[in-house]
Design an enzyme around this catalytic site. Structure first.
Site, mmCIF file in Angstrom:
data_model
loop_
_atom_site.group_PDB
_atom_site.id
_atom_site.type_symbol
_atom_site.label_atom_id
_atom_site.label_comp_id
_atom_site.label_asym_id
_atom_site.label_seq_id
_atom_site.Cartn_x
_atom_site.Cartn_y
_atom_site.Cartn_z
ATOM 1 C CB THR A 178 -3.049 4.118 0.582
ATOM 2 O OG1 THR A 178 -2.816 4.840 -0.623
ATOM 3 C CG2 THR A 178 -4.370 3.373 0.463
ATOM 4 C CG LEU A 190 -2.114 -0.896 1.308
ATOM 5 C CD1 LEU A 190 -2.848 -0.679 2.622
ATOM 6 C CD2 LEU A 190 -3.050 -0.682 0.133
ATOM 7 C CG ASP A 191 0.812 4.044 -3.171
ATOM 8 O OD1 ASP A 191 1.682 3.216 -3.476
ATOM 9 O OD2 ASP A 191 0.005 4.531 -3.991
ATOM 10 N NE ARG A 192 5.580 8.201 4.999
ATOM 11 C CZ ARG A 192 6.755 8.716 5.339
ATOM 12 N NH1 ARG A 192 7.737 8.758 4.469
ATOM 13 N NH2 ARG A 192 6.945 9.160 6.563
ATOM 14 C CG HIS A 213 1.281 6.138 -7.453
ATOM 15 N ND1 HIS A 213 2.237 7.108 -7.650
ATOM 16 C CD2 HIS A 213 1.584 5.551 -6.267
ATOM 17 C CE1 HIS A 213 3.080 7.123 -6.619
ATOM 18 N NE2 HIS A 213 2.695 6.173 -5.767
#
Length: 262
Positions: free
Chosen positions: A57, A53-55, A162
């Site tokens: 999110t 997971l992106d930071r 993304h």
């Protein structure tokens, strides 16, 4: 302490806070808090990542408790056998349900990917979306006296970097709080008037087959205080009951038809 959503002797799922890195990286040497290290200390056991997971999110992050289980789970993700549902708050009125079928060129990091080739062809990327609610508030941002926002359910069919953020931007409805692909004026306005910083993207639900027993698993991650506050401000309480900590009931509303955005 991380909120544990599911745990057995083979795997564990946590509700990742927004702003947390999944693991230690030399790209951010000054960061001191990571999901992997925190969870390892919390349960007293080594954990293995199987997806990311992106930071910025928040939401469900699934980890394995052995390398064999990690390998099996990774295969499910690679073969698109894991159903993932996200929720997002975006700029403007987005009232239709549909699909974004728009290939994405790989995004390269200036430091980590400085030796990588930038000549790769765009990769297929597909996102299904569903409009849940919209609101217009008396908040002047830019040249308009009011601001509009929509609550969206997003289901990525592919897993490009993304992808959800870029696809929403492609629709001209960027996710609130997206500093890379979003509307900076809108982001600042939401922070100033609603005290709600950060990316409004939450990995809310995940469905998969248990890698050992084969049973069907369905995991849900409750919304954090930022989400709860903004949903209250926008009058959207009760639309996502399963994520708000109350008994689940599907949102009502008629099907508005399917469209495909390319």
């Amino acid at each position: 302490m991380l909120e544990i959503l599911y745990q057995d002797s083979h795997l564990v799922a946590v509700n990742k806070p927004a702003g947390w890195l999944v693991h230690r990286t030399w790209l951010d040497r000054h960061e001191a808090v990571f999901v992997m290290q925190t969870l390892r200390d919390q349960i007293g056991q080594h954990v293995f990542t199987v997806h990311r997971l992106d930071r910025p999110t928040s939401g469900i992050l699934l980890m394995a408790l052995s390398s064999d289980v990690a390998r099996s789970l990774s295969q499910q993700f690679e073969q698109h056998q894991v159903a993932k549902t996200y929720h997002a708050i975006v700029r403007g009125y987005l009232l239709d349900d549909g699909t974004v079928d728009y290939a994405l060129t790989e995004e390269l990091d200036k430091i980590a990917d400085k030796f990588s080739s930038a000549q790769k062809a765009p990769q297929p990327a597909i996102t299904h979306y569903r409009a849940l609610a919209s609101v217009e508030v008396p908040l002047p941002i830019g040249r308009y006296p009011t601001s509009r926002f929509s609550l969206m359910e997003l289901q990525p069919q592919t897993g490009r970097k993304h992808q959800l953020r870029r696809h929403m931007s492609h629709l001209r409805h960027p996710i609130i709080g997206d500093t890379t692909h979003g509307d900076l004026k809108q982001n600042r306005g939401v922070v100033e008037h609603f005290s709600c910083p950060g990316l409004m993207l939450h990995a809310s639900q995940m469905q998969l087959s248990h890698p050992v027993t084969g049973e069907h698993l369905s995991i849900t991650a409750p919304l954090d205080s930022r989400w709860q506050g903004l949903i209250g401000d926008f009058g959207w309480k009760g639309i996502l009951p399963a994520l708000e900590g109350v008994e689940f009931a599907s949102p009502s509303g008629q099907d508005s038809g399917q469209i495909v955005i390319r």
